[in-house]
Design an enzyme around this catalytic site. Structure first.
Site, PDB file in Angstrom:
ATOM      1  N   GLY A  46      -6.288  -4.803   5.887  1.00  0.00           N
ATOM      2  CA  GLY A  46      -7.137  -5.575   6.806  1.00  0.00           C
ATOM      3  C   GLY A  46      -8.579  -5.135   6.802  1.00  0.00           C
ATOM      4  N   GLU A 115      -8.703  -9.998  13.882  1.00  0.00           N
ATOM      5  CA  GLU A 115      -7.302  -9.549  13.936  1.00  0.00           C
ATOM      6  C   GLU A 115      -6.815  -9.583  15.372  1.00  0.00           C
ATOM      7  OE1 GLU A 115      -6.615  -5.933  11.810  1.00  0.00           O
ATOM      8  OE2 GLU A 115      -7.373  -6.774   9.943  1.00  0.00           O
ATOM      9  N   HIS A 238       4.886  -2.815  12.570  1.00  0.00           N
ATOM     10  CA  HIS A 238       4.098  -3.962  12.134  1.00  0.00           C
ATOM     11  C   HIS A 238       5.019  -5.165  12.109  1.00  0.00           C
ATOM     12  CE1 HIS A 238       1.405  -6.572   9.997  1.00  0.00           C
ATOM     13  NE2 HIS A 238       0.452  -5.666  10.128  1.00  0.00           N
ATOM     14  N   ARG A 284       0.355  -6.656  18.349  1.00  0.00           N
ATOM     15  CA  ARG A 284       1.491  -6.342  17.487  1.00  0.00           C
ATOM     16  C   ARG A 284       2.798  -6.039  18.203  1.00  0.00           C
ATOM     17  NH1 ARG A 284      -1.314  -2.443  13.031  1.00  0.00           N
ATOM     18  NH2 ARG A 284      -2.505  -4.159  12.196  1.00  0.00           N
ATOM     19  N   HIS A 345       5.165   1.291  11.179  1.00  0.00           N
ATOM     20  CA  HIS A 345       3.855   1.148  10.537  1.00  0.00           C
ATOM     21  C   HIS A 345       2.886   2.280  10.869  1.00  0.00           C
ATOM     22  CE1 HIS A 345       0.546  -0.965   8.731  1.00  0.00           C
ATOM     23  NE2 HIS A 345      -0.113  -1.084   9.868  1.00  0.00           N
ATOM     24  N   ARG A 380      -1.946   0.824  19.338  1.00  0.00           N
ATOM     25  CA  ARG A 380      -3.203   0.850  18.575  1.00  0.00           C
ATOM     26  C   ARG A 380      -3.745  -0.560  18.361  1.00  0.00           C
ATOM     27  NH1 ARG A 380      -4.115   0.916  12.296  1.00  0.00           N
ATOM     28  NH2 ARG A 380      -2.197  -0.270  12.459  1.00  0.00           N
ATOM     29  N   LEU A 386      -8.645   3.470  10.641  1.00  0.00           N
ATOM     30  CA  LEU A 386      -9.564   3.943   9.595  1.00  0.00           C
ATOM     31  C   LEU A 386     -10.856   4.429  10.255  1.00  0.00           C
ATOM     32  CD1 LEU A 386      -9.025   1.149   6.893  1.00  0.00           C
ATOM     33  CD2 LEU A 386      -8.224   3.514   6.773  1.00  0.00           C
TER      34      LEU A 386
HETATM   35  C1  LIG Z   1       0.273  -0.992   4.479  1.00  0.00           C
HETATM   36  C2  LIG Z   1      -0.712  -0.435   5.457  1.00  0.00           C
HETATM   37  C3  LIG Z   1      -1.808  -1.197   5.859  1.00  0.00           C
HETATM   38  C4  LIG Z   1      -2.739  -0.675   6.770  1.00  0.00           C
HETATM   39  N1  LIG Z   1      -3.835  -1.414   7.100  1.00  0.00           N
HETATM   40  C5  LIG Z   1      -4.783  -0.852   7.905  1.00  0.00           C
HETATM   41  C6  LIG Z   1      -6.005  -1.544   8.172  1.00  0.00           C
HETATM   42  O1  LIG Z   1      -6.248  -2.629   7.654  1.00  0.00           O
HETATM   43  N2  LIG Z   1      -6.907  -0.947   8.994  1.00  0.00           N
HETATM   44  C7  LIG Z   1      -6.697   0.272   9.571  1.00  0.00           C
HETATM   45  O2  LIG Z   1      -7.563   0.765  10.318  1.00  0.00           O
HETATM   46  N3  LIG Z   1      -5.536   0.942   9.324  1.00  0.00           N
HETATM   47  C8  LIG Z   1      -4.601   0.417   8.507  1.00  0.00           C
HETATM   48  N4  LIG Z   1      -3.455   1.102   8.244  1.00  0.00           N
HETATM   49  C9  LIG Z   1      -3.313   2.456   8.795  1.00  0.00           C
HETATM   50  C10 LIG Z   1      -4.229   3.381   8.018  1.00  0.00           C
HETATM   51  O3  LIG Z   1      -4.148   3.083   6.646  1.00  0.00           O
HETATM   52  C11 LIG Z   1      -3.840   4.840   8.221  1.00  0.00           C
HETATM   53  O4  LIG Z   1      -3.698   5.107   9.575  1.00  0.00           O
HETATM   54  C12 LIG Z   1      -4.916   5.738   7.661  1.00  0.00           C
HETATM   55  O5  LIG Z   1      -5.182   5.409   6.324  1.00  0.00           O
HETATM   56  C13 LIG Z   1      -4.493   7.188   7.767  1.00  0.00           C
HETATM   57  O6  LIG Z   1      -5.439   7.944   7.072  1.00  0.00           O
HETATM   58  P1  LIG Z   1      -5.253   9.501   7.010  1.00  0.00           P
HETATM   59  O7  LIG Z   1      -6.398  10.031   6.222  1.00  0.00           O
HETATM   60  O8  LIG Z   1      -5.045  10.033   8.367  1.00  0.00           O
HETATM   61  O9  LIG Z   1      -3.868   9.715   6.230  1.00  0.00           O
HETATM   62  P2  LIG Z   1      -3.347   9.134   4.822  1.00  0.00           P
HETATM   63  O10 LIG Z   1      -4.278   8.151   4.253  1.00  0.00           O
HETATM   64  O11 LIG Z   1      -1.947   8.742   4.992  1.00  0.00           O
HETATM   65  O12 LIG Z   1      -3.380  10.427   3.906  1.00  0.00           O
HETATM   66  C14 LIG Z   1      -2.470  11.474   4.128  1.00  0.00           C
HETATM   67  C15 LIG Z   1      -2.598  12.451   2.974  1.00  0.00           C
HETATM   68  O13 LIG Z   1      -1.890  13.646   3.264  1.00  0.00           O
HETATM   69  C16 LIG Z   1      -1.106  14.028   2.132  1.00  0.00           C
HETATM   70  N5  LIG Z   1      -0.009  14.860   2.628  1.00  0.00           N
HETATM   71  C17 LIG Z   1       0.930  14.556   3.551  1.00  0.00           C
HETATM   72  N6  LIG Z   1       1.729  15.625   3.770  1.00  0.00           N
HETATM   73  C18 LIG Z   1       1.274  16.629   2.978  1.00  0.00           C
HETATM   74  C19 LIG Z   1       1.677  17.968   2.750  1.00  0.00           C
HETATM   75  N7  LIG Z   1       2.718  18.513   3.369  1.00  0.00           N
HETATM   76  N8  LIG Z   1       0.984  18.705   1.860  1.00  0.00           N
HETATM   77  C20 LIG Z   1      -0.071  18.170   1.181  1.00  0.00           C
HETATM   78  N9  LIG Z   1      -0.488  16.904   1.354  1.00  0.00           N
HETATM   79  C21 LIG Z   1       0.171  16.147   2.252  1.00  0.00           C
HETATM   80  C22 LIG Z   1      -0.698  12.704   1.523  1.00  0.00           C
HETATM   81  O14 LIG Z   1      -0.252  12.866   0.209  1.00  0.00           O
HETATM   82  C23 LIG Z   1      -2.022  11.937   1.663  1.00  0.00           C
HETATM   83  O15 LIG Z   1      -2.906  12.313   0.638  1.00  0.00           O
HETATM   84  C24 LIG Z   1      -2.529   0.607   7.325  1.00  0.00           C
HETATM   85  C25 LIG Z   1      -1.421   1.364   6.934  1.00  0.00           C
HETATM   86  C26 LIG Z   1      -0.525   0.859   6.003  1.00  0.00           C
HETATM   87  C27 LIG Z   1       0.642   1.687   5.591  1.00  0.00           C
END
Ligand SMILES: Cc1cc2nc3c(=O)[nH]c(=O)nc-3n(C[C@H](O)[C@H](O)[C@H](O)COP(=O)(O)OP(=O)(O)OC[C@H]3O[C@@H](n4cnc5c(N)ncnc54)[C@H](O)[C@@H]3O)c2cc1C
Length: 532
Positions: A46, A115, A238, A284, A345, A380, A386
């Site tokens: 999104g 959205e 979701h 949602r 989700h 949320r 993001l």
């Molecule tokens: C299909 C989908 C669509 C989405 N669409 C949206 C959207 O349009 N807008 C929005 O705001 N949000 C959206 N979200 C939610 C959003 O993508 C996530 O909340 C956000 O990207 C989380 O970012 P993050 O950096 O916290 O974690 P992530 O991007 O999940 O990164 C986590 C990282 O930690 C690493 N990791 C995990 N455990 C370990 C470990 N033990 N040791 C080493 N590395 C580890 C993983 O490999 C990964 O690299 C969506 C989610 C999904 C699944």
């Protein structure tokens, strides 16, 4: 033993944007358990919610967030993150990210998506592949940094704390044990600034939109280290995951409903109007519960999302990824409605932090989906996550730099090496896969969209037994990614169940048949769990 000024665990939007800022001030390790780009971030479709249009205002975005959060948001945190959004977006644009634009009255402006739950168009996006573009932009920039080691295929196992080592001084985080998946060795990494950016825990449920990395490792590690965990009962489902035997976890973005997609049941009825005056654009949680009820009532396996009234050119241009993927599964979304079901989700709760990502354990920060700042409350608002990842990563780095002189004292402690069990009995690996499946099925059946005390108690008893078995296994066998993930899934499942059992009301994403009403808003409370 390795030593860094900053250790970040996770390479999604939160971890990478933190690492880029920290790299200006010292050495950084980014520990990530698969390839750099394997993250929830890369799957986001999104976009990012941010106030950039004159027709919008911070006040409206704050109001929408709080409204969807069902009375549990921390207003101060909401205001801070939302008002800092435009600056964080500018930084992404400066790194070369090109959000979609359109021509209006002779000038270019962002093409803002709409959205559910948003009163205005405010979602910046790059077609329907926003997350992938963000992830690539950040990784490209990281590659240019000389102070950063990106440790791919390295999985964080456990945090090292003063308390666990038996030091009498104030408990704090001192480092982390990390499994090098290629060699099988567990390394000790020392730093007194450890940042968990490990994302969510969708894989704890049988059906999820999340990629395989989302096994709740950060929450489980923080729990074992004694940090406070908050609001884990609020799991967002979701409403629209593609229902197809061969499609694993493919999300149909909320933006499809934002652009006029209508949910229909197996009789073709626009059933959402019966559940909420906003129809298919309701938030949602309401949509997911309505679909769940509709499926249970009719005995159908799915419902349908109908966007066939839009021209094929528009669908190809606005949703190229969804259009192409559905077509590969034999569904032409310009001609036929898309079969969809709800799926786990997003984790609204997590490691309890302030707005700077600081946890209850000194030296440990949690940013992005793994943390619980109070932005989302009980639910949320779409596309706020993001934004939170960017905003809290920035604030965490600033906070650490302010506290620099104090933290250096703790770094001199010497840390013990990892001691591992020796046995690796391949025959017994079947136990891992069996337990993995059992947890995910248990959570889906008993701790899903609609809950009851009886179901939760059943889940609690079974998950305790599973945890005991897994723990025995853990101490006797060599650590492996599968075993570590299973142990973390079991811990997180138990935390979700305990949190759900302790909330005797229905609020936001937590809906229980035994207490269908929300308590008086004056009595609102967070669910806090801690081992210490
Ligand atoms: C299909 C989908 C669509 C989405 N669409 C949206 C959207 O349009 N807008 C929005 O705001 N949000 C959206 N979200 C939610 C959003 O993508 C996530 O909340 C956000 O990207 C989380 O970012 P993050 O950096 O916290 O974690 P992530 O991007 O999940 O990164 C986590 C990282 O930690 C690493 N990791 C995990 N455990 C370990 C470990 N033990 N040791 C080493 N590395 C580890 C993983 O490999 C990964 O690299 C969506 C989610 C999904 C699944």
């Amino acid at each position: 033993m390795k030593e860094y000024d900053f250790v970040v665990i996770g390479s999604g939007i939160a971890g990478l944007s933190f690492a880029l800022k920290a790299a200006k001030h010292g050495s950084v390790a980014v520990v990530t358990k698969r390839k750099g780009a394997d993250s929830n971030t890369a799957w986001a479709q999104g976009g990012i919610a941010c106030v950039t249009s004159e027709e919008d205002s911070f006040e409206l975005h704050v109001r929408d967030t709080i409204e969807v959060g069902a009375g549990l948001c921390d207003e101060e945190v909401v205001r801070t993150i939302i008002t800092e959004g435009p600056e964080r977006i500018r930084e992404l644009v400066d790194l070369g990210l090109q959000f979609d634009e359109r021509e209006v009255a002779g000038h270019r402006e962002f093409d803002l998506g709409r959205e559910a739950g948003h009163s205005k168009r405010r979602v910046l996006h790059v077609q329907d592949v926003t997350g992938k573009e963000i992830e690539n932009t950040l990784l490209r920039e990281l590659d240019r940094q000389s102070h950063v080691d990106l440790l791919e295929n390295h999985m964080a196992v456990d945090l090292i704390t003063a308390g666990k080592l038996g030091f009498a001084a104030e408990d704090r985080c001192l480092g982390v044990y990390v499994l090098d998946e290629k060699t099988g060795a567990v390394e000790t990494i020392r730093s007194d600034r450890i940042v968990l950016a490990t994302g969510g825990c969708g894989k704890v449920y049988l059906y999820t939109t999340n990629p395989d990395i989302a096994t709740g490792d950060g929450v489980a590690m923080a729990w074992r280290a004694g940090a406070v965990i908050a609001n884990m009962e609020f799991i967002q489902f979701h409403p629209t995951c593609l229902f197809h035997a061969k499609a694993k976890s493919f999300l149909i973005s909320e933006a499809v409903r934002g652009e006029g997609g209508i949910l229909r049941n197996n009789r073709g009825e626009d059933f959402m109007k019966r559940y909420d005056s906003r129809g298919s654009l309701a938030p949602r949680d309401i949509v997911a519960r309505a679909i769940d009820a509709e499926i249970k009532r009719s005995g159908a396996q799915c419902v349908f999302l109908d966007i066939t009234d839009k021209p094929v050119e528009f669908l190809r241009e606005r949703f190229p990824h969804i259009y192409e993927t559905c077509l590969r599964f034999g569904i032409d979304i310009s001609k036929q409605p898309i079969p969809v079901v709800p799926a786990a989700h997003y984790q609204c709760g997590g490691i309890k932090t302030d707005v700077n990502g600081a946890t209850s354990l000194p030296g440990l920060y949690a940013i992005g989906e793994v943390g619980c700042t109070g932005l989302h409350g009980a639910n949320r608002l779409a596309s706020n996550s993001l934004l939170e990842g960017l905003a809290v990563a920035h604030r965490a780095c600033e906070t650490m730099l302010r506290g620099q002189s104090r933290s250096h004292r703790a770094q001199r402690t010497s840390l013990p090496e990892w001691e591992s069990g020796d046995v690796q009995d391949v025959d017994e690996l079947v136990v891992i896969y069996h337990n993995w499946d059992e947890i995910r099925r248990l959570m889906w059946d008993y701790v899903g969209i609609v809950r009851s005390d009886k179901r939760l108690q059943r889940a609690s008893a079974r998950s305790r037994n599973l945890q005991r078995g897994i723990s025995e296994f853990y101490w006797n066998f060599k650590v492996s990614v599968d075993l570590l993930e299973l142990r973390n899934l079991a811990t997180v499942a138990a935390l979700i169940v305990d949190s759900a059992l302790s909330r005797k009301e229905s609020r936001g994403l937590h809906y229980t048949l035994d207490f269908p009403q929300a308590e008086d808003r004056q009595l609102k409370h967070e669910t806090l769990l801690s081992r210490s």
